[in-house]
Design a protein around this motif. Structure first.
Motif, PDB file in Angstrom:
ATOM      1  N   ILE A 176     -15.535  14.975   2.190  1.00 24.89           N
ATOM      2  CA  ILE A 176     -14.767  13.751   1.971  1.00 24.89           C
ATOM      3  C   ILE A 176     -15.754  12.597   1.910  1.00 24.89           C
ATOM      4  CG2 ILE A 176     -12.851  12.331   2.774  1.00 24.89           C
ATOM      5  CD1 ILE A 176     -12.144  15.279   2.214  1.00 24.89           C
ATOM      6  N   ARG A 177     -15.920  11.999   0.743  1.00 26.10           N
ATOM      7  CA  ARG A 177     -16.899  10.939   0.565  1.00 26.10           C
ATOM      8  C   ARG A 177     -16.382   9.608   1.102  1.00 26.10           C
ATOM      9  NH1 ARG A 177     -21.562  13.660  -0.265  1.00 26.10           N
ATOM     10  NH2 ARG A 177     -21.293  15.245  -1.908  1.00 26.10           N
ATOM     11  N   GLY A 178     -17.273   8.880   1.762  1.00 30.54           N
ATOM     12  CA  GLY A 178     -16.909   7.566   2.277  1.00 30.54           C
ATOM     13  C   GLY A 178     -16.565   6.622   1.145  1.00 30.54           C
ATOM     14  N   GLY A 179     -15.485   5.877   1.307  1.00 30.35           N
ATOM     15  CA  GLY A 179     -15.069   4.925   0.294  1.00 30.35           C
ATOM     16  C   GLY A 179     -14.347   5.540  -0.879  1.00 30.35           C
ATOM     17  N   GLY A 180     -14.113   6.867  -0.821  1.00 24.87           N
ATOM     18  CA  GLY A 180     -13.467   7.527  -1.933  1.00 24.87           C
ATOM     19  C   GLY A 180     -11.963   7.416  -1.936  1.00 24.87           C
ATOM     20  N   ARG A 181     -11.387   6.988  -0.835  1.00 22.38           N
ATOM     21  CA  ARG A 181      -9.925   6.885  -0.736  1.00 22.38           C
ATOM     22  C   ARG A 181      -9.536   5.520  -0.198  1.00 22.38           C
ATOM     23  NH1 ARG A 181      -8.723  12.655   2.327  1.00 22.38           N
ATOM     24  NH2 ARG A 181      -9.434  14.034   0.655  1.00 22.38           N
ATOM     25  N   GLU A 182      -8.508   4.966  -0.777  1.00 22.74           N
ATOM     26  CA  GLU A 182      -8.009   3.678  -0.308  1.00 22.74           C
ATOM     27  C   GLU A 182      -7.240   3.874   0.992  1.00 22.74           C
ATOM     28  OE1 GLU A 182      -8.513   0.616  -1.493  1.00 22.74           O
ATOM     29  OE2 GLU A 182      -9.883   1.505  -2.963  1.00 22.74           O
ATOM     30  N   TRP A 215      -0.719  -0.777  11.650  1.00 28.03           N
ATOM     31  CA  TRP A 215      -1.867   0.116  11.772  1.00 28.03           C
ATOM     32  C   TRP A 215      -2.445   0.387  10.382  1.00 28.03           C
ATOM     33  CZ3 TRP A 215      -1.786   4.404  15.974  1.00 28.03           C
ATOM     34  CH2 TRP A 215      -1.259   3.888  17.177  1.00 28.03           C
ATOM     35  N   THR A 216      -3.752   0.601  10.308  1.00 31.67           N
ATOM     36  CA  THR A 216      -4.415   0.976   9.065  1.00 31.67           C
ATOM     37  C   THR A 216      -4.904   2.411   9.176  1.00 31.67           C
ATOM     38  OG1 THR A 216      -5.128  -1.304   8.687  1.00 31.67           O
ATOM     39  CG2 THR A 216      -6.263   0.406   7.447  1.00 31.67           C
ATOM     40  N   TYR A 217      -4.582   3.222   8.169  1.00 29.24           N
ATOM     41  CA  TYR A 217      -4.884   4.650   8.173  1.00 29.24           C
ATOM     42  C   TYR A 217      -5.926   4.964   7.097  1.00 29.24           C
ATOM     43  CZ  TYR A 217      -0.321   4.837  10.533  1.00 29.24           C
ATOM     44  OH  TYR A 217       0.728   4.638  11.390  1.00 29.24           O
ATOM     45  N   HIS A 218      -7.051   5.523   7.509  1.00 28.02           N
ATOM     46  CA  HIS A 218      -8.036   6.043   6.572  1.00 28.02           C
ATOM     47  C   HIS A 218      -7.963   7.564   6.665  1.00 28.02           C
ATOM     48  CE1 HIS A 218     -10.228   2.180   5.864  1.00 28.02           C
ATOM     49  NE2 HIS A 218      -9.732   1.901   7.053  1.00 28.02           N
ATOM     50  N   ARG A 219      -7.561   8.230   5.594  1.00 27.34           N
ATOM     51  CA  ARG A 219      -7.437   9.686   5.621  1.00 27.34           C
ATOM     52  C   ARG A 219      -8.812  10.316   5.550  1.00 27.34           C
ATOM     53  NH1 ARG A 219      -3.502   7.440   2.732  1.00 27.34           N
ATOM     54  NH2 ARG A 219      -4.508   7.673   0.707  1.00 27.34           N
ATOM     55  N   MET A 220      -9.110  11.173   6.523  1.00 23.37           N
ATOM     56  CA  MET A 220     -10.448  11.745   6.672  1.00 23.37           C
ATOM     57  C   MET A 220     -10.480  13.237   6.385  1.00 23.37           C
ATOM     58  SD  MET A 220     -12.020   8.986   7.605  1.00 23.37           S
ATOM     59  CE  MET A 220     -13.608   9.535   8.206  1.00 23.37           C
ATOM     60  N   GLY A 221      -9.368  13.827   5.985  1.00 27.16           N
ATOM     61  CA  GLY A 221      -9.321  15.258   5.718  1.00 27.16           C
ATOM     62  C   GLY A 221      -8.566  15.549   4.450  1.00 27.16           C
ATOM     63  N   GLU A 271       0.772  13.899   2.774  1.00 29.21           N
ATOM     64  CA  GLU A 271       1.806  13.960   1.741  1.00 29.21           C
ATOM     65  C   GLU A 271       2.758  12.780   1.875  1.00 29.21           C
ATOM     66  OE1 GLU A 271       5.160  16.889  -0.272  1.00 29.21           O
ATOM     67  OE2 GLU A 271       4.004  17.580   1.456  1.00 29.21           O
ATOM     68  N   LEU A 272       3.099  12.401   3.109  1.00 33.01           N
ATOM     69  CA  LEU A 272       3.959  11.241   3.301  1.00 33.01           C
ATOM     70  C   LEU A 272       3.295   9.980   2.754  1.00 33.01           C
ATOM     71  CD1 LEU A 272       5.358  11.790   6.919  1.00 33.01           C
ATOM     72  CD2 LEU A 272       6.329  12.521   4.745  1.00 33.01           C
ATOM     73  N   LEU A 273       1.958   9.925   2.846  1.00 32.38           N
ATOM     74  CA  LEU A 273       1.221   8.766   2.355  1.00 32.38           C
ATOM     75  C   LEU A 273       0.933   8.842   0.865  1.00 32.38           C
ATOM     76  CD1 LEU A 273      -1.327   8.289   5.275  1.00 32.38           C
ATOM     77  CD2 LEU A 273       0.743   6.965   4.837  1.00 32.38           C
ATOM     78  N   GLU A 290       0.812  -1.201   0.000  1.00 32.79           N
ATOM     79  CA  GLU A 290       0.000   0.000   0.000  1.00 32.79           C
ATOM     80  C   GLU A 290       0.855   1.265   0.000  1.00 32.79           C
ATOM     81  OE1 GLU A 290      -0.276  -2.515   1.985  1.00 32.79           O
ATOM     82  OE2 GLU A 290      -2.354  -3.124   2.317  1.00 32.79           O
ATOM     83  N   LEU A 291       2.147   1.177   0.363  1.00 36.20           N
ATOM     84  CA  LEU A 291       2.994   2.353   0.470  1.00 36.20           C
ATOM     85  C   LEU A 291       4.252   2.212  -0.394  1.00 36.20           C
ATOM     86  CD1 LEU A 291       2.827   2.945   4.324  1.00 36.20           C
ATOM     87  CD2 LEU A 291       1.518   4.107   2.552  1.00 36.20           C
ATOM     88  N   PRO A 292       4.128   1.966  -1.702  1.00 38.61           N
ATOM     89  CA  PRO A 292       5.307   1.697  -2.525  1.00 38.61           C
ATOM     90  C   PRO A 292       6.223   2.890  -2.667  1.00 38.61           C
ATOM     91  CG  PRO A 292       3.358   1.964  -3.895  1.00 38.61           C
ATOM     92  CD  PRO A 292       2.891   1.932  -2.481  1.00 38.61           C
ATOM     93  N   ASP A 293       5.699   4.125  -2.541  1.00 38.83           N
ATOM     94  CA  ASP A 293       6.503   5.313  -2.788  1.00 38.83           C
ATOM     95  C   ASP A 293       6.923   6.007  -1.503  1.00 38.83           C
ATOM     96  OD1 ASP A 293       6.219   4.956  -5.560  1.00 38.83           O
ATOM     97  OD2 ASP A 293       4.277   5.977  -5.518  1.00 38.83           O
ATOM     98  N   MET A 294       6.642   5.422  -0.354  1.00 37.33           N
ATOM     99  CA  MET A 294       6.946   6.078   0.914  1.00 37.33           C
ATOM    100  C   MET A 294       8.444   6.323   1.069  1.00 37.33           C
ATOM    101  SD  MET A 294       6.097   7.238   3.955  1.00 37.33           S
ATOM    102  CE  MET A 294       4.514   6.560   4.500  1.00 37.33           C
ATOM    103  N   ALA A 295       9.269   5.336   0.789  1.00 35.60           N
ATOM    104  CA  ALA A 295      10.701   5.454   1.051  1.00 35.60           C
ATOM    105  C   ALA A 295      11.349   6.591   0.260  1.00 35.60           C
ATOM    106  CB  ALA A 295      11.396   4.117   0.766  1.00 35.60           C
TER     107      ALA A 295
END
Length: 206
Positions: free
Chosen positions: A96-102, A109-115, A83-85, A22-27
């Motif tokens: 922010i629509r529900g289900g609009g972001r992976e 931990w699992t992060y759902h961005r809400m803002g 931005e880090l994500l 889920e985070l291929p570009d984080m590094a």
């Protein structure tokens, strides 16, 4: 940050693990943000409470960052967790629509961005598994607010330990040494809001 007897700070390193898909570009993003701020690996690591070797492993994808590390690095680099994500959109849509972001995952931990990205206040929905990050203690400028949706959460503030259940919330100055851990075997789910207040000496201005 509090130090145990002997004067050594607590070990902030997370367990070893690869960056999930889920985070291929984080590094490379962590490395690019550090260089953009004009910080050496050693200077950034010191301000984040990490060893240079550990930060190097984060930047090369051999370790995955924990939530406290993401918070600390976002403040040092003058950016937001979004931005880090990898959420770089400059749009300021207030809805922010529900289900609009992976969701994204890091260190269990699992992060759902809400803002929206680029805001001074960052909102997340977090799923905290049992046994993850419970030993990580952090202090940093700003405030944090959390609201437990499901399960039970153990919040340590200084020397006080609080157990929160569904419907319970907490709001505190994040300069108070604190740590979060799921208190229930099935984990905990919570809404989490933090500010990006920074001390003026945390990083140099460009």
């Amino acid at each position: 940050m509090q130090s145990p007897p002997g004067g050594h700070p607590p070990d902030l390193r997370s367990p070893a693990g690869d960056i999930p898909a889920e985070l291929p570009d984080m590094a490379p993003r962590l490395r690019d943000l550090r260089r953009r701020r004009g910080l050496t690996l050693e200077a950034a690591a010191q301000r984040a409470g990490l060893s240079p070797a550990h930060l190097s492993r984060l930047e090369t994808g051999r370790r995955q960052p924990s939530l406290p590390m993401l918070l600390s690095l976002a403040r040092i680099y003058g950016t937001a967790i979004s931005e880090l994500l990898g959420e770089l959109s400059p749009e300021r849509d207030p809805v922010i629509r529900g289900g609009g972001r992976e969701p994204a995952a890091a260190d269990g931990w699992t992060y759902h961005r809400m803002g929206s990205p680029g805001r001074a206040m960052q909102a997340l929905r977090l799923i905290v598994p049992y046994g993850a990050q419970g030993d990580l203690v952090r202090t940093h400028p700003g405030e944090e607010w959390m609201y437990v949706l499901d399960g039970r959460l153990r919040l340590t503030l200084g020397e006080a330990v609080h157990e929160l259940g569904p419907g319970d919330s907490a709001h505190f100055d994040s300069l108070t040494p604190h740590r979060l851990a799921a208190a229930s075997r099935d984990g905990a789910e919570l809404l989490f809001v933090h500010t990006l207040l920074q001390s003026p000496d945390l990083y140099p201005h460009p």
